[in-house]
Design an enzyme around this catalytic site. Structure first.
Site, PDB file in Angstrom:
ATOM      1  N   LYS A  69      11.611   9.583   1.347  1.00  0.00           N
ATOM      2  CA  LYS A  69      11.427  10.186   2.865  1.00  0.00           C
ATOM      3  C   LYS A  69      10.109   9.866   3.624  1.00  0.00           C
ATOM      4  O   LYS A  69       9.871   9.173   4.520  1.00  0.00           O
ATOM      5  CB  LYS A  69      11.774  11.518   3.089  1.00  0.00           C
ATOM      6  CG  LYS A  69      13.220  11.931   2.649  1.00  0.00           C
ATOM      7  CD  LYS A  69      13.618  13.178   3.197  1.00  0.00           C
ATOM      8  CE  LYS A  69      12.822  14.236   2.463  1.00  0.00           C
ATOM      9  NZ  LYS A  69      12.999  14.202   0.998  1.00  0.00           N
ATOM     10  N   THR A  71       7.658   7.704   2.533  1.00  0.00           N
ATOM     11  CA  THR A  71       7.501   6.338   2.377  1.00  0.00           C
ATOM     12  C   THR A  71       8.249   5.711   3.724  1.00  0.00           C
ATOM     13  O   THR A  71       7.684   4.829   4.397  1.00  0.00           O
ATOM     14  CB  THR A  71       8.047   5.500   1.273  1.00  0.00           C
ATOM     15  OG1 THR A  71       7.397   5.919   0.232  1.00  0.00           O
ATOM     16  CG2 THR A  71       7.700   4.142   1.012  1.00  0.00           C
ATOM     17  N   ARG A  92       3.815  16.303   5.699  1.00  0.00           N
ATOM     18  CA  ARG A  92       3.127  17.651   5.114  1.00  0.00           C
ATOM     19  C   ARG A  92       2.297  17.063   3.969  1.00  0.00           C
ATOM     20  O   ARG A  92       2.155  15.946   3.495  1.00  0.00           O
ATOM     21  CB  ARG A  92       4.768  18.500   4.225  1.00  0.00           C
ATOM     22  CG  ARG A  92       5.465  18.945   5.000  1.00  0.00           C
ATOM     23  CD  ARG A  92       6.869  19.417   3.874  1.00  0.00           C
ATOM     24  NE  ARG A  92       7.631  17.999   3.499  1.00  0.00           N
ATOM     25  CZ  ARG A  92       8.286  18.180   2.499  1.00  0.00           C
ATOM     26  NH1 ARG A  92       8.632  19.205   1.704  1.00  0.00           N
ATOM     27  NH2 ARG A  92       8.834  16.978   2.107  1.00  0.00           N
ATOM     28  N   LYS A 103       6.262  14.223 -10.372  1.00  0.00           N
ATOM     29  CA  LYS A 103       6.702  13.510  -8.925  1.00  0.00           C
ATOM     30  C   LYS A 103       5.500  12.595  -8.346  1.00  0.00           C
ATOM     31  O   LYS A 103       5.620  11.783  -7.712  1.00  0.00           O
ATOM     32  CB  LYS A 103       7.230  14.220  -8.030  1.00  0.00           C
ATOM     33  CG  LYS A 103       8.641  15.066  -8.187  1.00  0.00           C
ATOM     34  CD  LYS A 103       9.300  15.734  -7.019  1.00  0.00           C
ATOM     35  CE  LYS A 103       9.516  14.762  -6.071  1.00  0.00           C
ATOM     36  NZ  LYS A 103      10.264  15.407  -4.992  1.00  0.00           N
ATOM     37  N   ALA A 272      10.957  23.220   0.028  1.00  0.00           N
ATOM     38  CA  ALA A 272      12.110  23.044   1.071  1.00  0.00           C
ATOM     39  C   ALA A 272      13.448  23.803   0.403  1.00  0.00           C
ATOM     40  O   ALA A 272      14.187  24.109   1.243  1.00  0.00           O
ATOM     41  CB  ALA A 272      12.421  21.680   1.183  1.00  0.00           C
ATOM     42  N   PHE A 300      13.452  17.519   0.603  1.00  0.00           N
ATOM     43  CA  PHE A 300      14.855  16.910  -0.041  1.00  0.00           C
ATOM     44  C   PHE A 300      15.749  16.646   0.785  1.00  0.00           C
ATOM     45  O   PHE A 300      15.506  15.840   1.546  1.00  0.00           O
ATOM     46  CB  PHE A 300      15.158  18.661  -0.856  1.00  0.00           C
ATOM     47  CG  PHE A 300      14.248  19.116  -1.885  1.00  0.00           C
ATOM     48  CD1 PHE A 300      13.774  18.222  -2.662  1.00  0.00           C
ATOM     49  CD2 PHE A 300      13.968  20.559  -2.086  1.00  0.00           C
ATOM     50  CE1 PHE A 300      12.776  18.910  -3.679  1.00  0.00           C
ATOM     51  CE2 PHE A 300      13.038  21.021  -2.615  1.00  0.00           C
ATOM     52  CZ  PHE A 300      12.593  20.066  -3.694  1.00  0.00           C
ATOM     53  N   PHE A 380      14.268  -0.683  -3.114  1.00  0.00           N
ATOM     54  CA  PHE A 380      13.643  -0.855  -4.307  1.00  0.00           C
ATOM     55  C   PHE A 380      13.668  -1.880  -4.903  1.00  0.00           C
ATOM     56  O   PHE A 380      14.933  -2.912  -4.587  1.00  0.00           O
ATOM     57  CB  PHE A 380      14.181   0.097  -5.308  1.00  0.00           C
ATOM     58  CG  PHE A 380      13.578   1.744  -5.011  1.00  0.00           C
ATOM     59  CD1 PHE A 380      12.654   2.259  -5.737  1.00  0.00           C
ATOM     60  CD2 PHE A 380      14.247   2.573  -4.049  1.00  0.00           C
ATOM     61  CE1 PHE A 380      12.449   3.700  -5.701  1.00  0.00           C
ATOM     62  CE2 PHE A 380      13.942   3.669  -3.687  1.00  0.00           C
ATOM     63  CZ  PHE A 380      12.890   4.185  -4.448  1.00  0.00           C
ATOM     64  N   TRP A 408       7.993  -0.277   1.576  1.00  0.00           N
ATOM     65  CA  TRP A 408       7.089  -0.321   0.283  1.00  0.00           C
ATOM     66  C   TRP A 408       6.430  -1.500   0.163  1.00  0.00           C
ATOM     67  O   TRP A 408       5.359  -1.868  -0.170  1.00  0.00           O
ATOM     68  CB  TRP A 408       7.790   0.131  -1.105  1.00  0.00           C
ATOM     69  CG  TRP A 408       6.864   0.494  -2.084  1.00  0.00           C
ATOM     70  CD1 TRP A 408       6.315   1.898  -2.390  1.00  0.00           C
ATOM     71  CD2 TRP A 408       6.318  -0.420  -3.226  1.00  0.00           C
ATOM     72  NE1 TRP A 408       5.661   1.574  -3.669  1.00  0.00           N
ATOM     73  CE2 TRP A 408       5.340   0.344  -3.764  1.00  0.00           C
ATOM     74  CE3 TRP A 408       6.378  -1.805  -3.067  1.00  0.00           C
ATOM     75  CZ2 TRP A 408       4.656  -0.159  -4.914  1.00  0.00           C
ATOM     76  CZ3 TRP A 408       5.593  -2.453  -4.112  1.00  0.00           C
ATOM     77  CH2 TRP A 408       4.918  -1.685  -5.003  1.00  0.00           C
TER      78      TRP A 408
END
Length: 555
Positions: A69, A71, A92, A103, A272, A300, A380, A408
């Site tokens: 999210k 990115t 955030r 992560k 979250a 999330f 991806f 990305w």
């Protein structure tokens, strides 16, 4: 190239230059070196806010690694700026726990990052440290009051649930005994540590309007009961002034830049599941005051961060979002279609199609709030054209637009069609946003509405402890607060094993906690870990710094 290698290849602009492009004077900046600064609250402009357009980036139910999210938020903002739309992303702050755990950081990825990523992912401007100190100051004042003979509020230590916090994953601190070593060391009692992102101080910071409101919310923090059953709040401990003093700079949003040199605002980072999972109200208002478009995100899936963004943050702050970008990934759809984690990189159109009901449920949930949505496929390298075409074909002929966000690999250039779609939604729609429930409803009504409407539950069950908590909340006169349901992010249900779009399940409310300072109630389902542990191979093992100060291994 890795994320950090891409970030380190960029020649950063002086933050004063970045600020000037958005009309911010150098004298208004509190500069932290050359590349980051804090913004004063007087830059918030109510008239400009009303003219700004607010877009939320959310996601389908994520895989353990997350679906990108942040990115997409950054890449979309770059695309909006590239196509002539003055846009600022508001994000955030990362927690050190995930940075050193599994992560990684939270500054985007590839060519859709905010910079300087090393600083942002590590100590940044000290906001988390200030929150930690303010939280632990209250813990120390509570412990001191229990210890002192004079000036004692007669707090029953059995009713005190205020732990300490630390911004690090350390499972050994979840449950501890304090006060050992004799009477000079305090009152022995069981307590523990949460991670800083789970602190109520974090939730308060992200909902406060200004410093005075922050102090008032600090005063409303529920501490426990006296031996004769009277409630005790932080204001009774005379804690609020000192706590707020520690937050005098942390309350100001942080200004950084994207890879393409555009402004980005980062501030706050509540969980979250246990909290609202969105950046601060102040930061969002700042973005709306400075740019025509503000792109923000919530943690999330839509069932967690976005529901709380709408029902708690937007209602509390008077914000009216114009559109939602719902992030989906091919890998997450295959995961919800039954593919095991180790097979998510393998092409599998059948399992992709089987996972689409999860996406459809989240789109259905967005409609309940009256806000239009567009789907963004966060691409991806392992995604195949056949899989992407299958997903787009599923929504052909419907009112749902599906656009690939190849941010990305390409930065803003990979999201121009998504940017155009977002602009159309916000310009063509006078937002019909409405919260899901009314705060005047009973606590049970509010819980049931979320569980049935958003999660898809057929029934809600309450334990004896939860029933007891409901009575306590009513006696304290706090039953008109909104609810912030804590549940797993892995499923629409409260059972992490139920993937896809589960039906006919029962949500069990184990207990209901008070976050009176933040201004919401926390019904807890399942097991919510507020102090994570490190994995077998923590990300910290790959992080290093050389003699010139160059950091490697961050992602």
């Amino acid at each position: 190239m890795t994320d950090i290698e891409i970030a380190q290849s960029v020649e950063l602009r002086d933050i004063r230059e970045v600020a000037s492009r958005w009309g911010i004077l150098e004298d208004d900046l509190m500069v932290y070196g050359k590349h980051k600064a804090k913004l004063p609250l007087n830059l918030i402009n109510e008239e400009k806010m009303r003219q700004g357009r607010l877009v939320l980036v959310s996601a389908i139910s994520p895989t353990p690694a997350g679906e990108g999210k942040t990115t997409v938020t950054i890449g979309l903002s770059e695309a909006m700026n590239q196509t002539g739309r003055n846009t600022i992303p508001v994000l955030r702050e990362p927690s050190l726990g995930p940075v050193f755990g599994m992560k990684g950081g939270a500054t985007g990825g590839g060519y859709a990052q905010v910079l300087p990523m090393e600083d942002i992912n590590l100590h940044f401007t000290g906001d988390f440290a200030a929150i930690e100190k303010a939280h632990n100051l209250l813990a120390a004042l509570i412990a001191n009051n229990l210890h002192q003979v004079q000036n004692n509020l007669q707090i029953d230590p059995r009713t005190v649930h205020w732990k300490r916090v630390m911004d690090m994953n350390d499972r050994s601190l979840r449950r501890i005994i304090t006060g050992l070593g004799g009477t000079s060391s305090g009152i022995p009692r069981e307590t523990g540590f949460d991670i800083t992102a789970a602190s109520e101080i974090m939730a308060i910071l992200c909902l406060a309007d200004d410093l005075e409101n922050l102090k008032a919310r600090f005063g409303n923090i529920f501490v426990g009961f006296t031996f004769d059953g009277k409630p005790v709040y932080a204001r009774d401990l005379k804690a609020t002034g000192a706590m707020a003093a520690l937050m005098k700079d942390a309350i100001k949003p942080n200004l950084v830049q994207t890879i393409e040199g555009n402004a980005a605002i980062i501030h706050g980072g509540p969980f979250a599941n246990i909290a609202q999972g969105t950046n601060s109200v102040i930061a969002t208002r700042m973005g709306l005051s400075l740019a025509d478009y503000t792109i923000t995100e919530a943690g999330f899936g839509f069932d967690l961060g976005a529901e709380k963004f709408f029902d708690i943050k937007c209602r509390d702050a008077g914000l009216k979002p114009q559109a939602v970008v719902l992030v989906a990934t091919i890998r997450a759809l295959k995961y919800h279609g039954g593919a095991p984690l180790h097979e998510l990189k393998r092409p599998d159109v059948a399992r992709l199609k089987a996972g689409i009901p999860n996406l459809e449920k989240h789109l259905e949930n967005i409609r309940h709030f009256g806000v239009p949505a567009v789907v963004a496929i966060n691409r991806f390298a392992t995604d195949t054209d056949a899989e992407i075409e299958a997903l787009q074909a599923h929504f052909e002929g419907s009112d749902v637009e599906v656009h690939v966000a190849d941010v990305w690999a390409k930065g803003g250039a990979g999201a121009h069609s998504l940017a155009d779609a977002v602009a159309r939604l916000t310009e063509a729609n006078d937002t019909a946003f409405k919260p899901l429930y009314d705060n005047s409803w009973s606590v049970e009504q509010k819980i049931e509405t979320i569980c049935r409407t958003v999660y898809g539950a057929k029934a809600i069950d309450y334990t004896l402890q939860a029933r007891k908590d409901l009575r306590k909340i009513a006696e304290l006169g706090l039953d008109k607060l909104p609810v912030c349901i804590a549940k797993t992010q892995k499923s629409l249900s409260d059972n992490p094993e139920l993937l896809g779009r589960p039906k006919d399940f029962v949500v069990t409310i184990r207990e209901i906690e008070l976050a009176a300072g933040a201004g919401f109630l926390i019904p807890i389902t399942g097991t919510i870990v507020r102090m994570p542990g490190l994995p077998a191979r923590p990300a910290a093992e790959s992080i290093d710094i050389d003699r010139e100060g160059k950091i490697t291994g961050l992602f």
